[in-house]
Design a protein around this motif. Structure first.
Motif, mmCIF file in Angstrom:
data_model
loop_
_atom_site.group_PDB
_atom_site.id
_atom_site.type_symbol
_atom_site.label_atom_id
_atom_site.label_comp_id
_atom_site.label_asym_id
_atom_site.label_seq_id
_atom_site.Cartn_x
_atom_site.Cartn_y
_atom_site.Cartn_z
ATOM 1 N N ALA A 23 0.851 -1.195 0.000
ATOM 2 C CA ALA A 23 0.000 0.000 0.000
ATOM 3 C C ALA A 23 0.879 1.235 0.000
ATOM 4 O O ALA A 23 1.922 1.265 0.640
ATOM 5 N N SER B 223 0.168 4.601 5.600
ATOM 6 C CA SER B 223 -1.046 4.850 4.838
ATOM 7 C C SER B 223 -2.169 3.926 5.311
ATOM 8 O O SER B 223 -1.959 2.746 5.538
ATOM 9 N N SER C 169 -4.542 2.986 3.492
ATOM 10 C CA SER C 169 -5.095 2.324 2.313
ATOM 11 C C SER C 169 -5.216 0.828 2.519
ATOM 12 O O SER C 169 -4.284 0.178 2.964
ATOM 13 N N PHE C 170 -6.359 0.314 2.205
ATOM 14 C CA PHE C 170 -6.698 -1.106 2.249
ATOM 15 C C PHE C 170 -6.702 -1.699 3.656
ATOM 16 O O PHE C 170 -7.043 -2.853 3.829
ATOM 17 N N ILE D 91 -13.507 3.074 -3.297
ATOM 18 C CA ILE D 91 -12.048 3.066 -3.406
ATOM 19 C C ILE D 91 -11.576 4.511 -3.320
ATOM 20 O O ILE D 91 -12.110 5.388 -4.010
ATOM 21 N N THR D 92 -10.581 4.751 -2.471
ATOM 22 C CA THR D 92 -10.073 6.124 -2.310
ATOM 23 C C THR D 92 -9.189 6.501 -3.494
ATOM 24 O O THR D 92 -8.718 5.639 -4.243
ATOM 25 N N GLU E 157 -6.150 7.590 -3.337
ATOM 26 C CA GLU E 157 -4.823 7.024 -3.092
ATOM 27 C C GLU E 157 -4.782 5.553 -3.515
ATOM 28 O O GLU E 157 -3.834 5.110 -4.162
ATOM 29 N N GLU E 158 -5.814 4.806 -3.147
ATOM 30 C CA GLU E 158 -5.875 3.394 -3.525
ATOM 31 C C GLU E 158 -5.944 3.231 -5.039
ATOM 32 O O GLU E 158 -5.249 2.399 -5.618
ATOM 33 N N LYS E 159 -6.768 4.052 -5.682
ATOM 34 C CA LYS E 159 -6.899 3.972 -7.135
ATOM 35 C C LYS E 159 -5.565 4.268 -7.814
ATOM 36 O O LYS E 159 -5.179 3.576 -8.764
#
Length: 149
Positions: free
Chosen positions: A42, A47, A49-50, A124-125, A127-129
């Motif tokens: 991530a 982060s 993320s996820f 999905i954020t 950042e994740e994308k």
């Protein structure tokens, strides 16, 4: 397109009565590769993320050839084939480490980011994308303009 590479060890308990890795064990292998991809890679230190959770909505597996237990790991290549507003599809190939042309399994998983506190799917954020797009295959990039933001 980049692919995530995971070296997956085989365990004695993975075998079935015929000396092959049991078909359901491949789901565990895919899970290990997916967790390594989504959580350890991530973006950014610290982060979120996820890390908030995700659920599997669908698996598809094509068993190409039997895998016999041995001490050497197999490699699992993972990449993204589709990114939607609230789901993504990850594709995999389980391969021989010494001969990447030798494929044992081809599979895909639809993953839905999940808010554990609210007990519901989430979007999905950005950042994740951005992270996922680095692993998006060419077919996914061609349809990227049609993605729902």
């Amino acid at each position: 397109m980049a692919r995530h590479i995971y070296h997956c060890p085989l365990r004695w308990s993975d075998m079935d009565a015929f000396g092959h890795v049991n078909n359901v064990v491949f789901l565990r292998y895919l899970e290990e590769a997916r967790i390594d991809f989504m959580f350890r890679l991530a973006p950014g230190d610290g982060s979120p993320s996820f890390s908030g959770g995700s659920v599997v909505a669908r698996h598809e597996i094509d068993y190409v050839r039997p895998l016999v237990h041995r001490h050497e790991p197999v490699i699992i290549e993972s990449w993204v084939t589709k990114i939607n507003a609230a789901s993504l599809t990850i594709a995999y190939e389980v391969k021989e480490a010494d001969d990447p042309a030798k494929v044992y399994v081809r599979a895909s998983t639809v993953v839905v980011p999940f808010n554990l506190e609210a007990q519901r799917p989430r979007r999905i954020t950005a950042e994740e994308k951005s992270f996922l797009e680095k692993y998006l295959d060419d077919a996914g990039k061609a349809s990227e303009g049609a993605l729902v933001a």
